[in-house]
Design a protein around this motif. Sequence first.
Motif, mmCIF file in Angstrom:
data_model
loop_
_atom_site.group_PDB
_atom_site.id
_atom_site.type_symbol
_atom_site.label_atom_id
_atom_site.label_comp_id
_atom_site.label_asym_id
_atom_site.label_seq_id
_atom_site.Cartn_x
_atom_site.Cartn_y
_atom_site.Cartn_z
ATOM 1 N N ILE A 1 -21.903 66.601 86.932
ATOM 2 C CA ILE A 1 -20.570 67.171 86.753
ATOM 3 C C ILE A 1 -20.325 68.253 87.796
ATOM 4 O O ILE A 1 -21.186 69.091 88.061
ATOM 5 N N GLY A 2 -19.139 68.239 88.389
ATOM 6 C CA GLY A 2 -18.782 69.247 89.374
ATOM 7 C C GLY A 2 -18.183 70.483 88.724
ATOM 8 O O GLY A 2 -17.487 70.399 87.709
ATOM 9 N N ILE A 3 -18.478 71.646 89.313
ATOM 10 C CA ILE A 3 -17.954 72.925 88.832
ATOM 11 C C ILE A 3 -17.444 73.725 90.026
ATOM 12 O O ILE A 3 -18.107 73.803 91.069
ATOM 13 N N ARG A 4 -16.289 74.311 89.869
ATOM 14 C CA ARG A 4 -15.812 75.310 90.829
ATOM 15 C C ARG A 4 -15.884 76.658 90.119
ATOM 16 O O ARG A 4 -15.236 76.850 89.081
ATOM 17 N N LEU A 5 -16.669 77.569 90.678
ATOM 18 C CA LEU A 5 -16.967 78.840 90.010
ATOM 19 C C LEU A 5 -16.313 79.994 90.762
ATOM 20 O O LEU A 5 -16.530 80.172 91.959
ATOM 21 N N TYR A 6 -15.535 80.781 90.029
ATOM 22 C CA TYR A 6 -14.811 81.919 90.591
ATOM 23 C C TYR A 6 -15.332 83.183 89.900
ATOM 24 O O TYR A 6 -15.308 83.274 88.676
ATOM 25 N N ARG A 7 -15.758 84.156 90.693
ATOM 26 C CA ARG A 7 -16.306 85.385 90.122
ATOM 27 C C ARG A 7 -15.546 86.602 90.628
ATOM 28 O O ARG A 7 -15.123 86.633 91.782
ATOM 29 N N PRO A 8 -15.407 87.615 89.784
ATOM 30 C CA PRO A 8 -14.781 88.863 90.250
ATOM 31 C C PRO A 8 -15.697 89.596 91.212
ATOM 32 O O PRO A 8 -16.926 89.513 91.092
ATOM 33 N N ALA A 9 -15.123 90.289 92.153
ATOM 34 C CA ALA A 9 -15.924 91.024 93.138
ATOM 35 C C ALA A 9 -16.467 92.311 92.537
ATOM 36 O O ALA A 9 -15.797 92.986 91.749
ATOM 37 N N GLY A 10 -17.699 92.636 92.891
ATOM 38 C CA GLY A 10 -18.282 93.923 92.531
ATOM 39 C C GLY A 10 -18.669 94.093 91.079
ATOM 40 O O GLY A 10 -18.841 95.219 90.612
ATOM 41 N N TYR B 1 -14.386 67.009 85.240
ATOM 42 C CA TYR B 1 -14.843 65.995 84.294
ATOM 43 C C TYR B 1 -14.522 64.597 84.835
ATOM 44 O O TYR B 1 -13.627 64.421 85.667
ATOM 45 N N ARG B 2 -15.227 63.619 84.344
ATOM 46 C CA ARG B 2 -14.979 62.245 84.767
ATOM 47 C C ARG B 2 -13.701 61.718 84.123
ATOM 48 O O ARG B 2 -13.369 62.091 83.003
ATOM 49 N N LEU B 3 -12.998 60.859 84.854
ATOM 50 C CA LEU B 3 -11.664 60.428 84.457
ATOM 51 C C LEU B 3 -11.654 59.035 83.829
ATOM 52 O O LEU B 3 -12.471 58.181 84.154
ATOM 53 N N ALA B 4 -10.680 58.841 82.948
ATOM 54 C CA ALA B 4 -10.379 57.511 82.400
ATOM 55 C C ALA B 4 -9.516 56.764 83.433
ATOM 56 O O ALA B 4 -8.903 57.395 84.290
ATOM 57 N N PRO B 5 -9.425 55.455 83.352
ATOM 58 C CA PRO B 5 -10.036 54.560 82.357
ATOM 59 C C PRO B 5 -11.483 54.198 82.639
ATOM 60 O O PRO B 5 -12.134 53.600 81.796
ATOM 61 N N GLU B 6 -11.981 54.588 83.820
ATOM 62 C CA GLU B 6 -13.377 54.258 84.141
ATOM 63 C C GLU B 6 -14.343 54.943 83.176
ATOM 64 O O GLU B 6 -15.409 54.396 82.859
ATOM 65 N N HIS B 7 -13.948 56.127 82.720
ATOM 66 C CA HIS B 7 -14.804 56.901 81.810
ATOM 67 C C HIS B 7 -13.969 57.345 80.605
ATOM 68 O O HIS B 7 -13.454 58.472 80.574
ATOM 69 N N PRO B 8 -13.804 56.478 79.619
ATOM 70 C CA PRO B 8 -12.980 56.822 78.456
ATOM 71 C C PRO B 8 -13.704 57.784 77.512
ATOM 72 O O PRO B 8 -14.872 58.127 77.734
ATOM 73 N N TYR B 9 -12.995 58.193 76.461
ATOM 74 C CA TYR B 9 -13.580 59.029 75.415
ATOM 75 C C TYR B 9 -14.883 58.388 74.931
ATOM 76 O O TYR B 9 -14.960 57.178 74.780
ATOM 77 N N PRO B 10 -15.948 59.197 74.719
ATOM 78 C CA PRO B 10 -15.986 60.661 74.736
ATOM 79 C C PRO B 10 -16.502 61.269 76.044
ATOM 80 O O PRO B 10 -16.826 62.466 76.076
ATOM 81 N N PRO C 1 -15.226 62.280 79.097
ATOM 82 C CA PRO C 1 -14.622 63.511 79.626
ATOM 83 C C PRO C 1 -14.873 64.728 78.734
ATOM 84 O O PRO C 1 -15.127 65.831 79.233
ATOM 85 N N LEU C 2 -14.799 64.523 77.431
ATOM 86 C CA LEU C 2 -15.034 65.621 76.491
ATOM 87 C C LEU C 2 -16.474 66.103 76.557
ATOM 88 O O LEU C 2 -16.744 67.313 76.567
#
Length: 295
Positions: A53-62, A106-115, A117-118
């Motif tokens: 799973i990919g994550i984009r992480l944003y942090r406050p400075a200092g 998260y992975r997308l439907a319809p290739e990756h249906p419920y559950p 993405p959750l």
Amino acid sequence: MATTDIHPELRKAARFAPRRLITPLTLPVIRRLTVFQRARTDDVDILTLESGIGIRLYRPAGTETTAPALLWIHGGGYVIGTAAQDDLLCRRFVKELGITVAAVDYRLAPEHPYPVPLEDCYTALQWLARLPGVDADRIAIGGASAGGGLCAALALLARDRDGVKPVFQVLVYPMIDDRSVGTHLYNPGHRLWDATSNKFGWKAYLGGADPAVAAPARRTDLAGLPPAWLGVGTLDLFHDEDLEYAERLKAAGVPCQVHVVPGAFHGFDGIVAKADISTAFFYSQCDSLRESFGG
């Protein structure tokens, strides 16, 4: 203001915004276009978890002490979108609240249906709670459109499992009911997402799953969920189902602040981000998050 009147700040954009964005025919084209999406990388960590799973992480400075965090889930009808599309929004949350924000791919439907993405979102939530510098007892979850639907489903899943318990949920015009309930399903004021797109998105996401389990609005027991903020426009396809869900949360003893924007269509705050109604919409979310974190 009549139910078909578009807000004055949105009328210019409404002239160019499509009423229907996603269909089986347009899906491959829009997905290809997102490959060329540009997003800043100078102040964001782009990570891949062990699960892929990919994550984009944003942090406050200092920041040297532990701080609250927000897991953000992007929209796209369960079938399109990436975490990068909300770069600006995630940075605004960091700047305004001084928190860490993790946006999940998260992975997308319809290739990756419920559950699938959750479960991807749940995995990201558990990972975020273990991240150094994050206060595991002050993690909120949030999302827009399908991301709001996944947020609502994640709140239910986290309630029913051992593990991280989010302290708050931000439901931005969430896509939560496959039945497309409401009295204005074919309102001419709708933009970006209509009843036809909604049926396609839900069919792709559900696959062979039981809607009574997969669609948050169909869940009968909403007790014990974290407090919520829910926002939606009066010209949003999800207006009726969202307000009904908010009332059911309150009836179950879950505090829920509701922010209704007259004359606003789906995704208005992303299309006209600098409009006064969009700014108020964002800061209403921030105020509720700040209160939930005890700040």
